[in-house]
Design a protein around this motif. Structure first.
Motif, PDB file in Angstrom:
ATOM      1  N   ASP A 214       5.745   5.786   4.976  1.00  0.00           N
ATOM      2  CA  ASP A 214       5.512   4.472   3.802  1.00  0.00           C
ATOM      3  C   ASP A 214       4.247   3.600   4.341  1.00  0.00           C
ATOM      4  O   ASP A 214       4.366   3.024   5.285  1.00  0.00           O
ATOM      5  CB  ASP A 214       6.956   3.819   3.797  1.00  0.00           C
TER       6      ASP A 214
ATOM      7  N   LYS B 237       5.265  -0.114   5.031  1.00  0.00           N
ATOM      8  CA  LYS B 237       6.068  -0.271   6.211  1.00  0.00           C
ATOM      9  C   LYS B 237       4.999  -0.088   7.425  1.00  0.00           C
ATOM     10  O   LYS B 237       5.278  -0.939   8.322  1.00  0.00           O
ATOM     11  CB  LYS B 237       7.079   0.573   6.285  1.00  0.00           C
TER      12      LYS B 237
ATOM     13  N   LYS C  57       2.970  -3.170   8.383  1.00  0.00           N
ATOM     14  CA  LYS C  57       3.934  -4.076   9.387  1.00  0.00           C
ATOM     15  C   LYS C  57       3.889  -3.614  10.740  1.00  0.00           C
ATOM     16  O   LYS C  57       3.974  -4.418  11.583  1.00  0.00           O
ATOM     17  CB  LYS C  57       5.077  -4.384   8.524  1.00  0.00           C
ATOM     18  N   ILE C  58       4.148  -2.256  10.721  1.00  0.00           N
ATOM     19  CA  ILE C  58       4.399  -1.737  12.123  1.00  0.00           C
ATOM     20  C   ILE C  58       2.811  -1.845  12.981  1.00  0.00           C
ATOM     21  O   ILE C  58       2.925  -2.225  14.052  1.00  0.00           O
ATOM     22  CB  ILE C  58       4.781  -0.359  12.064  1.00  0.00           C
TER      23      ILE C  58
ATOM     24  N   GLU D   3       8.901   5.319  12.003  1.00  0.00           N
ATOM     25  CA  GLU D   3       8.093   4.291  12.123  1.00  0.00           C
ATOM     26  C   GLU D   3       6.601   4.913  12.476  1.00  0.00           C
ATOM     27  O   GLU D   3       5.591   4.311  11.961  1.00  0.00           O
ATOM     28  CB  GLU D   3       8.581   3.445  13.300  1.00  0.00           C
TER      29      GLU D   3
ATOM     30  N   ASP E 294       5.488   6.237   9.281  1.00  0.00           N
ATOM     31  CA  ASP E 294       4.987   5.185   8.293  1.00  0.00           C
ATOM     32  C   ASP E 294       3.837   4.681   8.837  1.00  0.00           C
ATOM     33  O   ASP E 294       2.816   4.294   8.188  1.00  0.00           O
ATOM     34  CB  ASP E 294       5.999   3.852   8.544  1.00  0.00           C
TER      35      ASP E 294
ATOM     36  N   TYR F 103      -0.111   4.604   7.037  1.00  0.00           N
ATOM     37  CA  TYR F 103      -0.950   3.530   6.613  1.00  0.00           C
ATOM     38  C   TYR F 103      -2.283   3.456   7.056  1.00  0.00           C
ATOM     39  O   TYR F 103      -3.378   3.267   6.197  1.00  0.00           O
ATOM     40  CB  TYR F 103      -0.292   2.238   7.301  1.00  0.00           C
TER      41      TYR F 103
END
Length: 116
Positions: free
Chosen positions: A34, A37, A40-41, A103, A106, A110
């Motif tokens: 995603d 998300k 943000k990571i 994570e 994700d 991104y």
């Protein structure tokens, strides 16, 4: 007639398989991360990506600008590189990312989405 069709079908599969294996990166695995998300990571990962890397007008200048990394690298390349940057260049000083599993997927989603 059905044996001929089966033989032709199998021949097409073999030829297609050889073509795919001869062109690495031509077909990427489906994206499972995603990007929202992942952003943000990226902003909160340890080590902090933003200390060295810039996206748009934000971030550091020590590492490469990642604003268009999605045009240059695919998800498979990033998956290998991010966990062990020395794979590409043994002199690379970038530490591997500590995120794993979903994570990492994700984060990769991104980065692949960044195309300026």
């Amino acid at each position: 007639m059905s044996r001929v069709r089966v033989a032709l079908f199998l021949a097409v599969i073999v030829v297609f398989g050889l073509a795919v294996s001869a062109t690495p990166g031509a077909f990427s695995a489906p994206q499972t991360g995603d990007p929202v998300k992942g952003q943000k990571i990226y902003a909160s990962a340890t080590p902090k990506c933003t200390l060295c890397h810039k996206i748009g007008a934000t971030g550091g200048k020590l590492g490469p600008d990642l604003s268009a990394v999605g045009q240059k690298r695919d998800a498979a390349w990033l998956a290998k590189y991010l966990v062990n940057p020395k794979i590409v260049d043994p002199k690379n000083k970038m530490p591997g990312v500590k995120v794993k599993g979903q994570e990492l997927d994700d984060l990769i989603a991104y980065l692949v989405s960044l195309k300026k």
